[in-house]
Structure formats: C-alpha cells, structure tokens
Design a protein around this motif. Structure first.
Motif, mmCIF file in Angstrom:
data_model
loop_
_atom_site.group_PDB
_atom_site.id
_atom_site.type_symbol
_atom_site.label_atom_id
_atom_site.label_comp_id
_atom_site.label_asym_id
_atom_site.label_seq_id
_atom_site.Cartn_x
_atom_site.Cartn_y
_atom_site.Cartn_z
ATOM 1 N N VAL A 133 0.864 -1.180 0.000
ATOM 2 C CA VAL A 133 0.000 0.000 0.000
ATOM 3 C C VAL A 133 0.901 1.230 0.000
ATOM 4 O O VAL A 133 2.096 1.131 0.322
ATOM 5 N N PRO A 134 0.367 2.394 -0.387
ATOM 6 C CA PRO A 134 1.190 3.609 -0.366
ATOM 7 C C PRO A 134 1.831 3.824 1.001
ATOM 8 O O PRO A 134 1.178 3.747 2.033
ATOM 9 N N GLY A 135 3.131 4.052 0.993
ATOM 10 C CA GLY A 135 3.891 4.211 2.227
ATOM 11 C C GLY A 135 4.597 2.946 2.668
ATOM 12 O O GLY A 135 5.528 2.994 3.472
ATOM 13 N N GLY A 136 4.167 1.797 2.151
ATOM 14 C CA GLY A 136 4.829 0.535 2.469
ATOM 15 C C GLY A 136 6.076 0.353 1.619
ATOM 16 O O GLY A 136 6.214 0.940 0.547
ATOM 17 N N SER A 137 7.001 -0.498 2.088
ATOM 18 C CA SER A 137 8.247 -0.682 1.342
ATOM 19 C C SER A 137 8.924 -1.977 1.768
ATOM 20 O O SER A 137 8.565 -2.592 2.781
ATOM 21 N N VAL A 138 9.904 -2.385 0.975
ATOM 22 C CA VAL A 138 10.745 -3.526 1.312
ATOM 23 C C VAL A 138 12.201 -3.074 1.248
ATOM 24 O O VAL A 138 12.554 -2.191 0.465
ATOM 25 N N VAL A 139 13.030 -3.688 2.086
ATOM 26 C CA VAL A 139 14.448 -3.345 2.147
ATOM 27 C C VAL A 139 15.264 -4.589 1.820
ATOM 28 O O VAL A 139 15.032 -5.663 2.377
ATOM 29 N N ASN A 140 16.221 -4.439 0.905
ATOM 30 C CA ASN A 140 17.175 -5.492 0.549
ATOM 31 C C ASN A 140 16.539 -6.665 -0.195
ATOM 32 O O ASN A 140 17.031 -7.794 -0.107
ATOM 33 N N TRP A 141 15.473 -6.402 -0.925
ATOM 34 C CA TRP A 141 14.902 -7.434 -1.780
ATOM 35 C C TRP A 141 15.399 -7.243 -3.206
ATOM 36 O O TRP A 141 15.405 -6.111 -3.713
ATOM 37 N N PRO A 142 15.784 -8.315 -3.895
ATOM 38 C CA PRO A 142 16.082 -8.189 -5.316
ATOM 39 C C PRO A 142 14.808 -7.888 -6.089
ATOM 40 O O PRO A 142 13.701 -8.212 -5.648
ATOM 41 N N ARG A 143 14.958 -7.276 -7.247
ATOM 42 C CA ARG A 143 13.789 -6.886 -8.035
ATOM 43 C C ARG A 143 12.926 -8.088 -8.406
ATOM 44 O O ARG A 143 11.699 -7.983 -8.470
ATOM 45 N N ARG A 144 13.559 -9.221 -8.645
ATOM 46 C CA ARG A 144 12.799 -10.408 -9.041
ATOM 47 C C ARG A 144 11.855 -10.834 -7.929
ATOM 48 O O ARG A 144 10.691 -11.170 -8.184
ATOM 49 N N ARG A 145 12.338 -10.802 -6.673
ATOM 50 C CA ARG A 145 11.479 -11.228 -5.575
ATOM 51 C C ARG A 145 10.340 -10.232 -5.356
ATOM 52 O O ARG A 145 9.220 -10.625 -5.084
ATOM 53 N N GLU A 146 10.642 -8.950 -5.494
ATOM 54 C CA GLU A 146 9.579 -7.956 -5.351
ATOM 55 C C GLU A 146 8.534 -8.144 -6.444
ATOM 56 O O GLU A 146 7.321 -8.078 -6.182
ATOM 57 N N ALA A 147 8.979 -8.396 -7.655
ATOM 58 C CA ALA A 147 8.041 -8.598 -8.764
ATOM 59 C C ALA A 147 7.170 -9.824 -8.525
ATOM 60 O O ALA A 147 5.960 -9.809 -8.800
ATOM 61 N N LEU A 148 7.766 -10.896 -7.987
ATOM 62 C CA LEU A 148 7.000 -12.104 -7.707
ATOM 63 C C LEU A 148 5.938 -11.851 -6.640
ATOM 64 O O LEU A 148 4.803 -12.311 -6.753
ATOM 65 N N SER A 149 6.314 -11.099 -5.589
ATOM 66 C CA SER A 149 5.358 -10.817 -4.526
ATOM 67 C C SER A 149 4.239 -9.910 -5.021
ATOM 68 O O SER A 149 3.052 -10.171 -4.758
ATOM 69 N N ARG A 150 4.591 -8.853 -5.721
ATOM 70 C CA ARG A 150 3.566 -7.953 -6.252
ATOM 71 C C ARG A 150 2.656 -8.698 -7.230
ATOM 72 O O ARG A 150 1.427 -8.553 -7.201
ATOM 73 N N GLY A 151 3.278 -9.495 -8.104
ATOM 74 C CA GLY A 151 2.498 -10.245 -9.082
ATOM 75 C C GLY A 151 1.590 -11.272 -8.437
ATOM 76 O O GLY A 151 0.437 -11.447 -8.850
ATOM 77 N N GLY A 152 2.106 -11.952 -7.422
ATOM 78 C CA GLY A 152 1.292 -12.931 -6.726
ATOM 79 C C GLY A 152 0.091 -12.304 -6.049
ATOM 80 O O GLY A 152 -1.019 -12.857 -6.075
ATOM 81 N N ASN A 153 0.294 -11.144 -5.455
ATOM 82 C CA ASN A 153 -0.818 -10.461 -4.801
ATOM 83 C C ASN A 153 -1.820 -9.920 -5.814
ATOM 84 O O ASN A 153 -3.033 -9.912 -5.550
ATOM 85 N N LEU A 154 -1.336 -9.475 -6.968
ATOM 86 C CA LEU A 154 -2.253 -9.055 -8.026
ATOM 87 C C LEU A 154 -3.093 -10.238 -8.498
ATOM 88 O O LEU A 154 -4.308 -10.111 -8.726
#
Length: 257
Positions: A133-154
C-alpha cells in the motif's frame, strides 16, 4: 520444557499476544523477542517451535524462564507455517487473549512498528502490516522477488476478487472475535497459503480488514523458508479456490434463471 499441548497462563481482558513460529532461528530469536518486549512491553509472546534442530526451542525456553510474558510450545514435526499459526491461535484463544497477532522471528517484521497495527485495530477486525500500500516498502529485496510478490498479490486480487493489496503478508493482528467468527477449526491450510486463506475468510464473513504501511526488512541472518516449491504450492491452491468460486458463480447464476 513444555509439551505439545500446554495450558497457557490465563490473562486479564484486553491482553495481546504475538504468535511467533520458529524453525532454525537460533541466530535471531533472542534479538527479535528482545526488541518486541522493549517496543511493546505490555504484549506477550508465544513461540511455536517446530522441533528446530539448531536449538531454537531450547533458547526459547531460556527466554521464557527469565520473562513471564514469554511462553513456548514445542511441536515435534515441521508441519508448515499455517499449521504452527493455527496451533498458536488455538492456544491463545483458550488462554483468554483478546488480540492475537502474527510476526516472523527473522527480523523482517519490525516490532517498533507494531504500534501502527495496534492503533488501526480500533476500527478493524484484522489489521495487516502491508508492503504494497502507499507508504509501504521492502528493504534489501532483489527486483525479481519484489516482482514475484507484487504479481502474486495481483493474481490473488484478480482471481479471488479481494481488494487487499498484500494478502500474503505475515505481520497481522486479529481480534479474538475475528478468529471465532471465521471458525478457526475449519481452516485446513498448513503452508504459506494460510495467510491468503485467512484474509479471504475474513472478507467472506463481512469482517473489516485494514492495511497499514510497514517497512519490511529482509533477514540478515539465517536462511529464508520461502522457496520456489512453496510459492508454487500457494499459487496452485489459490488457483483451485478461484476456479471453484467461478464454477459456483456460474452454476448458481444458471440455477436462478
């Protein structure tokens, strides 16, 4: 050492407990529990250890011996994250807790942000510490893992028709009444998909789910329990739920014609 089915100490009304599943977290447990007890000294801790071979369970017992707000349950098998949470929730409900939370033992969920979830629970039945959500963030994640998490939630939002942006998140607070309403005994998910399952059950029951932004920090010690196999299993289960709902909607609409 406690048994598989301990009787937790009774607590007065309004008390909060954070359920913390562990498996091989000896490098992190004392550190994260200490931070939690400092940040929120009125919050109890229930460690649910799945027979960690690295001594995590023994360390948890030592922490509990020095702090009556810490309790430990030892499970003899590694049965999955969802199974550990369900076990801990059941014990916490039996002990009389009014607010029951989830958090990881690896430091990714910052205890210093728990007050944000507690404040949001004033007008919610389930509060999720959200990365997406706006204001949320992740630290020290590779782009691939962030994309997988965002994509999975979508995928979850599109397939199951829910509005929650981080249905897979594991930093949460439930009201006691929430767990009683959704019938915890009926929850069969044992792995990471348990998180999504609980969100969907709350929404289908008409309960109020709020997301608050958090900063999620990738662990710096120990190995992540998330793997491609775990992620694939979760996607298969979510796909199965979505297809089942679509069939029910289709046949239901035909039946009403």
């Amino acid at each position: 050492m406690t048994t598989d089915q301990p009787t937790l100490r009774p607590v007065p009304p309004g008390r909060t407990v954070m359920v913390m599943p562990t498996y091989n977290e000896a490098d992190n447990l004392a550190w994260i529990v200490g931070r939690l007890r400092t940040a929120q000294p009125d919050v109890d801790v229930l460690v649910v250890d799945d027979g960690s071979p690295d001594g995590t369970g023994r360390l948890a017992d030592e922490l509990a011996a020095g702090d009556e707000a810490i309790q430990v349950v030892h499970r003899t098998v590694k049965a999955g994250l969802g199974a550990a949470y369900k076990h801990g929730f059941t014990l916490a409900l039996a002990a009389g807790y009014d607010v029951i939370g989830e958090m990881d033992a690896d430091g990714s969920h910052q205890p210093e942000q728990l007050h944000l979830l507690r404040e949001a629970l004033a007008d919610a039945d389930l509060v999720i510490g959200s990365r997406w959500v706006p204001g949320g963030s992740v630290v020290n994640w590779p782009r691939r893992r962030e994309a997988l998490s965002r994509g999975g939630n979508l995928y979850v939002r599109m397939l199951l028709g829910v509005s929650v942006r981080d249905a897979t998140a594991g930093y949460r607070l439930f009201r006691r009444s929430t767990l009683e309403t959704i019938d915890l005994d009926a929850v069969e998910s044992t792995g990471y998909v348990f998180q999504t399952d609980m969100v969907v059950r709350c929404l289908r029951s008409g309960l109020r789910v709020r997301e608050v932004p958090i900063e999620f920090v990738e662990r710096v010690r120990g190995d992540s329990k998330m793997s491609g196999k775990v992620a694939s299993e979760s996607l298969r289960r979510i796909t199965s739920w979505g297809l089942r709902e679509r069939r029910e909607q289709l046949f239901g609409s035909r039946g009403r014609r």
